[in-house]
Design a protein around this motif. Structure first.
Motif, mmCIF file in Angstrom:
data_model
loop_
_atom_site.group_PDB
_atom_site.id
_atom_site.type_symbol
_atom_site.label_atom_id
_atom_site.label_comp_id
_atom_site.label_asym_id
_atom_site.label_seq_id
_atom_site.Cartn_x
_atom_site.Cartn_y
_atom_site.Cartn_z
ATOM 1 N N ALA A 184 13.618 8.438 0.852
ATOM 2 C CA ALA A 184 12.641 7.556 0.197
ATOM 3 C C ALA A 184 13.290 6.782 -0.941
ATOM 4 N N VAL A 185 14.149 7.444 -1.703
ATOM 5 C CA VAL A 185 14.848 6.770 -2.805
ATOM 6 C C VAL A 185 15.767 5.688 -2.237
ATOM 7 N N ALA A 186 16.459 5.988 -1.159
ATOM 8 C CA ALA A 186 17.356 5.000 -0.533
ATOM 9 C C ALA A 186 16.572 3.796 -0.023
ATOM 10 N N GLU A 187 15.417 4.038 0.603
ATOM 11 C CA GLU A 187 14.577 2.927 1.072
ATOM 12 C C GLU A 187 14.147 2.052 -0.092
ATOM 13 N N MET A 188 13.721 2.697 -1.182
ATOM 14 C CA MET A 188 13.280 1.965 -2.368
ATOM 15 C C MET A 188 14.442 1.155 -2.943
ATOM 16 N N GLU A 189 15.592 1.786 -3.057
ATOM 17 C CA GLU A 189 16.768 1.105 -3.608
ATOM 18 C C GLU A 189 17.185 -0.071 -2.719
ATOM 19 N N VAL A 234 -1.818 -17.513 -11.944
ATOM 20 C CA VAL A 234 -0.805 -16.467 -12.019
ATOM 21 C C VAL A 234 -1.126 -15.590 -13.221
ATOM 22 N N SER A 235 -1.039 -14.274 -13.018
ATOM 23 C CA SER A 235 -1.363 -13.340 -14.094
ATOM 24 C C SER A 235 -0.242 -12.325 -14.263
ATOM 25 N N SER A 236 0.198 -12.151 -15.500
ATOM 26 C CA SER A 236 1.194 -11.119 -15.775
ATOM 27 C C SER A 236 0.539 -9.742 -15.813
ATOM 28 N N LEU A 237 -0.757 -9.691 -15.577
ATOM 29 C CA LEU A 237 -1.475 -8.421 -15.589
ATOM 30 C C LEU A 237 -1.385 -7.691 -14.259
ATOM 31 N N ILE A 238 -0.875 -8.345 -13.214
ATOM 32 C CA ILE A 238 -0.815 -7.720 -11.902
ATOM 33 C C ILE A 238 0.568 -7.126 -11.674
ATOM 34 N N SER A 239 0.584 -5.808 -11.488
ATOM 35 C CA SER A 239 1.809 -5.083 -11.166
ATOM 36 C C SER A 239 1.518 -4.145 -10.014
ATOM 37 N N LEU A 240 2.469 -4.013 -9.116
ATOM 38 C CA LEU A 240 2.366 -3.062 -8.010
ATOM 39 C C LEU A 240 3.537 -2.100 -8.144
ATOM 40 N N MET A 241 3.252 -0.795 -8.051
ATOM 41 C CA MET A 241 4.303 0.199 -8.249
ATOM 42 C C MET A 241 4.493 1.049 -7.000
ATOM 43 N N PHE A 242 5.756 1.174 -6.614
ATOM 44 C CA PHE A 242 6.151 2.136 -5.591
ATOM 45 C C PHE A 242 6.657 3.366 -6.337
ATOM 46 N N LYS A 243 6.136 4.526 -5.976
ATOM 47 C CA LYS A 243 6.556 5.777 -6.605
ATOM 48 C C LYS A 243 6.966 6.741 -5.502
ATOM 49 N N VAL A 244 8.165 7.298 -5.647
ATOM 50 C CA VAL A 244 8.655 8.281 -4.679
ATOM 51 C C VAL A 244 9.198 9.491 -5.428
ATOM 52 N N ASN A 245 9.323 10.572 -4.690
ATOM 53 C CA ASN A 245 9.906 11.797 -5.228
ATOM 54 C C ASN A 245 11.421 11.619 -5.294
ATOM 55 N N LEU A 246 11.985 11.813 -6.454
ATOM 56 C CA LEU A 246 13.426 11.643 -6.663
ATOM 57 C C LEU A 246 14.238 12.575 -5.767
ATOM 58 N N ASP A 247 13.658 13.705 -5.367
ATOM 59 C CA ASP A 247 14.352 14.660 -4.498
ATOM 60 C C ASP A 247 14.351 14.242 -3.035
ATOM 61 N N ASP A 248 13.579 13.218 -2.694
ATOM 62 C CA ASP A 248 13.526 12.714 -1.316
ATOM 63 C C ASP A 248 14.552 11.584 -1.193
ATOM 64 N N SER A 249 15.774 11.944 -0.825
ATOM 65 C CA SER A 249 16.875 10.976 -0.821
ATOM 66 C C SER A 249 16.612 9.804 0.121
#
Length: 147
Positions: free
Chosen positions: A96-101, A79-94
């Motif tokens: 996409a933000v709702a899906e992420m939330e 296990v490594s604390s070096l592994i991160s995966l990021m989802f990035k969406v446009n805040l104006d895309d409601s």
């Protein structure tokens, strides 16, 4: 040039990991393939290994992003604390933000992740949050304005 960067995760038991991501994250398009007898021989597996429970190749989608995976055949994965995966969406895309939330909330409500930063609006105006799953992978949720 048409290229993709696809996360590829290694687990001790990918079959169980796929169930975890399906249950906790709502993963879709799940695929899992066991090694063939020929592959097992090429990799010098012991004869008593249960090939059906091993995963040679697998993948799934979270928020429509593909993630590949397989069992660790070189010993127990670390296990490594070096592994991160990021989802990035446009805040104006409601949507996409709702899906992420919704994904963030689903995982947190499962009580099978450790919240590091609550997903909420920050002083920058962006929304951000992160948690660590049971495999030690940090998931980052980032909704930002595209200027």
């Amino acid at each position: 040039m048409n290229q993709e960067l696809i996360p590829y995760l290694t687990f001790e038991d990918t079959k169980a990991a796929l169930e975890y991501y399906k249950h906790v994250f709502g993963a879709t398009d799940i695929f899992r393939e066991s090694p063939t007898a020929k592959q097992a021989a090429e990799m010098a597996f012991n004869d008593d290994v249960d090939l059906e429970n091993m995963t040679m190749s697998g993948h799934f989608k979270i928020l429509d992003k593909e993630i590949w995976c397989a069992d660790s055949f070189l010993g127990k994965p670390v296990v490594s604390s070096l592994i991160s995966l990021m989802f990035k969406v446009n805040l104006d895309d409601s949507d996409a933000v709702a899906e992420m939330e919704n994904l963030y909330k689903r995982a947190v409500d499962s009580e099978e992740v450790k919240v590091i930063v609550t997903f909420e609006k920050k002083s920058s105006g962006n929304r951000y949050g992160q948690f660590v799953d049971k495999y030690g992978i940090t998931w980052i949720f980032n909704a930002v304005r595209n200027d």
